[in-house]
Design a protein around this motif. Structure first.
Motif, PDB file in Angstrom:
ATOM      1  N   VAL A   1     -26.003   7.056  32.221  1.00  0.00           N
ATOM      2  CA  VAL A   1     -26.616   7.370  30.929  1.00  0.00           C
ATOM      3  C   VAL A   1     -25.899   6.604  29.820  1.00  0.00           C
ATOM      4  O   VAL A   1     -24.659   6.606  29.763  1.00  0.00           O
ATOM      5  CB  VAL A   1     -26.547   8.893  30.660  1.00  0.00           C
TER       6      VAL A   1
ATOM      7  N   LEU B   1     -25.896  11.632  20.924  1.00  0.00           N
ATOM      8  CA  LEU B   1     -26.985  12.457  20.400  1.00  0.00           C
ATOM      9  C   LEU B   1     -26.923  13.872  20.970  1.00  0.00           C
ATOM     10  O   LEU B   1     -27.149  14.859  20.259  1.00  0.00           O
ATOM     11  CB  LEU B   1     -28.335  11.808  20.730  1.00  0.00           C
ATOM     12  N   PHE B   2     -26.623  13.969  22.275  1.00  0.00           N
ATOM     13  CA  PHE B   2     -26.503  15.284  22.898  1.00  0.00           C
ATOM     14  C   PHE B   2     -25.334  16.065  22.307  1.00  0.00           C
ATOM     15  O   PHE B   2     -25.453  17.266  22.018  1.00  0.00           O
ATOM     16  CB  PHE B   2     -26.311  15.131  24.408  1.00  0.00           C
TER      17      PHE B   2
ATOM     18  N   VAL C   1     -26.681   8.176  24.100  1.00  0.00           N
ATOM     19  CA  VAL C   1     -27.388   9.404  24.472  1.00  0.00           C
ATOM     20  C   VAL C   1     -26.401  10.572  24.513  1.00  0.00           C
ATOM     21  O   VAL C   1     -26.727  11.686  24.075  1.00  0.00           O
ATOM     22  CB  VAL C   1     -28.099   9.226  25.828  1.00  0.00           C
TER      23      VAL C   1
ATOM     24  N   SER D   1     -24.058   5.593  26.425  1.00  0.00           N
ATOM     25  CA  SER D   1     -23.135   6.420  25.651  1.00  0.00           C
ATOM     26  C   SER D   1     -23.778   6.980  24.387  1.00  0.00           C
ATOM     27  O   SER D   1     -23.410   8.063  23.922  1.00  0.00           O
ATOM     28  CB  SER D   1     -21.886   5.608  25.292  1.00  0.00           C
TER      29      SER D   1
END
Length: 294
Positions: A120, A127-128, A124, A122
């Motif tokens: 995934v 944002l999580f 993302v 970084s």
């Protein structure tokens, strides 16, 4: 005739082997050369910025003057905080997958998700982390939120290296310990884990190298643009070397001074990663010697 054909086949195999080894050697030297060129470029351009004031003072004048001390402290705090989360959780997860989880769809699903998590991007994770830690849990832009986000980023690496380290240990150690009356947990904690621990530290080294240079996750969760003070709480914002490097490289003000400081910051970041990796390597050798002595 048969002897000549055998000789020709032998010569052909040796030629192919020589060519293959030659290609491998060239590729290895090429990788080393690229690394040396990158490091040489950073050192050549950044060494002029290094001074005691640069390493120990607060930034001034929009970060074009002064030092990067808050960014150094912030980076070290983020690396330490992320490892305090990722290392124990990753080791326990790796132990469960390799030692306790039964072969089946659940184990395959967990391993598949772990592999996917490692791929995934970084940003993302950033944002999580902003959605969960900053907003949902109410941590705000803080050292805690940034450390947890970077810990999630490093988690797949620690899990996989732990799993591989445990998998490399011969089953005779497990069988022998269980035959002597030890429980499954005693076998894992007293026999298997100490033997695997030097290799597990490899996961620590790789994960530290990854999280220390990440910009996107800390951009959303912790990093401050200009904060000439040190953190006093886990709920404080901090400056960090990767984000500091990005800001001064793209600010467009006092270009020459910014460029010199950018190269100096990059040089310091590389040195910090190198020192942390050397420390982790020393720990791996130290625990490896203890395992051999026992």
């Amino acid at each position: 005739m048969g002897f000549q054909e055998g000789t020709k086949k032998g010569d052909s195999k040796r030629l192919k082997q020589t060519l293959a080894f030659g290609v491998f050697k060239v590729m290895s030297f090429l990788v080393v050369a690229i690394l040396v060129i990158i490091l040489g470029f950073i050192i050549f351009n950044g060494i002029s910025a290094i001074s005691w004031e640069f390493l120990t003072e607060m930034p001034r004048e929009g970060m074009t003057q002064g030092g990067i001390f808050p960014a150094i402290v912030g980076t070290l705090c983020l690396v330490l905080g992320s490892m305090l989360f990722a290392f124990p959780v990753g080791i326990m997860s790796g132990i469960y997958i390799n030692e306790y989880a039964k072969d089946g769809w659940l184990k395959r699903f967990i391993k598949l998700m772990t592999n996917n998590l490692a791929g995934v991007p970084s940003i993302v994770f950033g944002l999580f982390g902003m959605a969960l830690f900053v907003n949902k849990l109410g941590f705000g832009d803080s050292l805690l939120a940034g450390s947890l986000t970077l810990g999630l980023l490093a988690l797949p690496v620690v899990i996989r290296t732990t799993e591989e380290a445990l998998k490399a240990i011969d089953d005779s150690f497990r069988v022998g310990s269980l035959a002597l009356g030890a429980s499954k947990w005693q076998t894992t904690s007293k026999v298997i884990l100490p033997i695997a621990f030097p290799n597990i530290i490899t996961g620590l080294i790789l994960s530290i190298g990854r999280v220390s240079g990440e910009t996107a996750p800390i951009l959303f969760t912790v990093a401050a643009y200009f904060l000439p003070k040190l953190p006093t709480s886990i709920f404080d914002q901090v400056m960090a070397l990767p984000y500091h490097l990005y800001v001064i490289s793209t600010s467009g003000t006092n270009i020459e001074a910014s460029r010199t400081m950018a190269y100096g910051t990059a040089f310091v970041l590389i040195v910090i990663v190198l020192l942390v990796n050397l420390l982790a390597n020393w720990l791996r050798k130290y625990f490896g010697k203890k395992v051999k002595m026992n």
